[in-house]
Design a protein around this motif. Structure first.
Motif, mmCIF file in Angstrom:
data_model
loop_
_atom_site.group_PDB
_atom_site.id
_atom_site.type_symbol
_atom_site.label_atom_id
_atom_site.label_comp_id
_atom_site.label_asym_id
_atom_site.label_seq_id
_atom_site.Cartn_x
_atom_site.Cartn_y
_atom_site.Cartn_z
ATOM 1 N N ARG A 58 0.876 -1.170 0.000
ATOM 2 C CA ARG A 58 0.000 0.000 0.000
ATOM 3 C C ARG A 58 0.908 1.213 0.000
ATOM 4 N NH1 ARG A 58 -5.285 -0.169 1.654
ATOM 5 N NH2 ARG A 58 -4.983 1.652 2.971
ATOM 6 N N ALA A 59 0.784 2.036 -1.036
ATOM 7 C CA ALA A 59 1.639 3.217 -1.183
ATOM 8 C C ALA A 59 0.773 4.463 -1.211
ATOM 9 C CB ALA A 59 2.451 3.118 -2.471
ATOM 10 N N GLU A 60 1.133 5.451 -0.384
ATOM 11 C CA GLU A 60 0.408 6.723 -0.371
ATOM 12 C C GLU A 60 0.987 7.635 -1.442
ATOM 13 O OE1 GLU A 60 0.784 8.332 3.528
ATOM 14 O OE2 GLU A 60 -0.750 7.023 4.365
ATOM 15 N N ILE A 61 0.149 7.978 -2.410
ATOM 16 C CA ILE A 61 0.551 8.898 -3.480
ATOM 17 C C ILE A 61 -0.604 9.868 -3.716
ATOM 18 C CG2 ILE A 61 1.618 9.080 -5.745
ATOM 19 C CD1 ILE A 61 1.968 6.065 -5.741
ATOM 20 N N PRO A 62 -0.844 10.797 -2.797
ATOM 21 C CA PRO A 62 -1.988 11.703 -2.955
ATOM 22 C C PRO A 62 -1.749 12.740 -4.047
ATOM 23 C CG PRO A 62 -0.718 12.288 -1.014
ATOM 24 C CD PRO A 62 -0.118 11.033 -1.556
ATOM 25 N N GLY A 63 -2.837 13.177 -4.664
ATOM 26 C CA GLY A 63 -2.777 14.247 -5.651
ATOM 27 C C GLY A 63 -2.283 13.828 -7.018
ATOM 28 N N VAL A 64 -2.310 12.537 -7.317
ATOM 29 C CA VAL A 64 -1.806 12.021 -8.590
ATOM 30 C C VAL A 64 -2.956 11.380 -9.358
ATOM 31 C CG1 VAL A 64 -0.208 10.354 -9.622
ATOM 32 C CG2 VAL A 64 0.453 11.593 -7.586
ATOM 33 N N ASP A 65 -2.972 11.577 -10.675
ATOM 34 C CA ASP A 65 -3.928 10.879 -11.526
ATOM 35 C C ASP A 65 -3.416 9.468 -11.811
ATOM 36 O OD1 ASP A 65 -5.650 13.065 -11.723
ATOM 37 O OD2 ASP A 65 -4.537 13.892 -13.429
ATOM 38 N N LYS A 66 -4.337 8.531 -12.050
ATOM 39 C CA LYS A 66 -3.958 7.143 -12.326
ATOM 40 C C LYS A 66 -2.957 7.036 -13.474
ATOM 41 C CE LYS A 66 -8.232 4.871 -10.981
ATOM 42 N NZ LYS A 66 -9.338 4.031 -11.447
ATOM 43 N N GLN A 67 -3.181 7.807 -14.522
ATOM 44 C CA GLN A 67 -2.315 7.703 -15.703
ATOM 45 C C GLN A 67 -0.907 8.247 -15.451
ATOM 46 O OE1 GLN A 67 -5.245 9.337 -15.659
ATOM 47 N NE2 GLN A 67 -4.997 11.405 -16.411
ATOM 48 N N ASP A 68 -0.686 8.926 -14.338
ATOM 49 C CA ASP A 68 0.640 9.461 -14.011
ATOM 50 C C ASP A 68 1.428 8.548 -13.069
ATOM 51 O OD1 ASP A 68 0.232 11.722 -15.573
ATOM 52 O OD2 ASP A 68 -0.684 12.829 -13.927
ATOM 53 N N ILE A 69 0.930 7.319 -12.853
ATOM 54 C CA ILE A 69 1.608 6.349 -11.993
ATOM 55 C C ILE A 69 2.163 5.224 -12.857
ATOM 56 C CG2 ILE A 69 1.339 4.690 -10.101
ATOM 57 C CD1 ILE A 69 -0.972 6.410 -9.077
ATOM 58 N N ASP A 70 3.419 4.863 -12.601
ATOM 59 C CA ASP A 70 4.063 3.776 -13.341
ATOM 60 C C ASP A 70 4.617 2.783 -12.326
ATOM 61 O OD1 ASP A 70 5.147 2.364 -15.541
ATOM 62 O OD2 ASP A 70 7.093 3.291 -15.162
ATOM 63 N N VAL A 71 4.233 1.508 -12.459
ATOM 64 C CA VAL A 71 4.708 0.450 -11.568
ATOM 65 C C VAL A 71 5.427 -0.585 -12.412
ATOM 66 C CG1 VAL A 71 4.038 -1.349 -9.924
ATOM 67 C CG2 VAL A 71 2.769 0.801 -9.993
ATOM 68 N N SER A 72 6.625 -0.970 -11.978
ATOM 69 C CA SER A 72 7.336 -2.039 -12.689
ATOM 70 C C SER A 72 7.819 -3.072 -11.677
ATOM 71 C CB SER A 72 8.508 -1.485 -13.496
ATOM 72 O OG SER A 72 9.459 -0.905 -12.650
ATOM 73 N N VAL A 73 7.765 -4.337 -12.101
ATOM 74 C CA VAL A 73 8.168 -5.457 -11.263
ATOM 75 C C VAL A 73 9.119 -6.321 -12.073
ATOM 76 C CG1 VAL A 73 7.379 -7.497 -10.006
ATOM 77 C CG2 VAL A 73 5.960 -5.451 -10.051
#
Length: 147
Positions: A58-73
């Protein structure tokens, strides 16, 4: 489980804190303090838990739009990147207090076990990114008797 720790040289857990007196002094002189311009990105705080089948982040990233988040594994490494965009101000508005951070935030960490990247799930709701990272099955691992 391995405890994840994070070194943050310019956050409140260290000795480098800007006292309110200095902020007020610079604000009264209509100057921005130098540490405000030092490029401190927004902080991504995480909680990591695990069960038998998966790791849960669970990561807190307030004030961000979904399309501005990048997750890589990749393997047992997870990276989260996000961009907090600054809102435009009206020409007649004057800044009284500015504590919010803007810019690109990045957080990477290593988990104690490999993750199956194909089955990873991500949700973003109310400023919290939730990741379900299924553990990779050790299909090739086996116990060998020594004779």
């Amino acid at each position: 489980m391995t405890v994840l720790t994070r070194f943050t040289p310019f956050r409140s857990s260290t000795r480098f804190e800007t006292p309110a007196l200095f902020d007020d002094l610079f604000r009264n002189l209509a100057l921005n303090p130098a540490w405000r311009e030092s490029g401190l990105a927004p902080n991504i705080c995480i909680d990591v838990t695990e069960d038998d089948k998966a790791f849960h982040v669970r990561a807190e990233i307030p004030g961000v739009d979904k399309q501005d988040i990048d997750v890589s594994v990749e393997g047992n490494q997870v990276a989260i990147a996000a961009e907090v965009k600054q809102e435009d101000r009206q020409k007649d508005e004057r800044e009284v207090c500015a504590e919010r951070s803007y810019g690109k935030a990045y957080r990477a960490f290593t988990l104690p076990g490999e993750v199956d990247g194909e089955r990873t799930e991500a949700r973003y709701d109310k400023g919290v990114l939730t990741l379900a990272l299924p553990k990779k099955a050790n299909g090739g691992a086996r116990r060998i008797a020594v004779g």
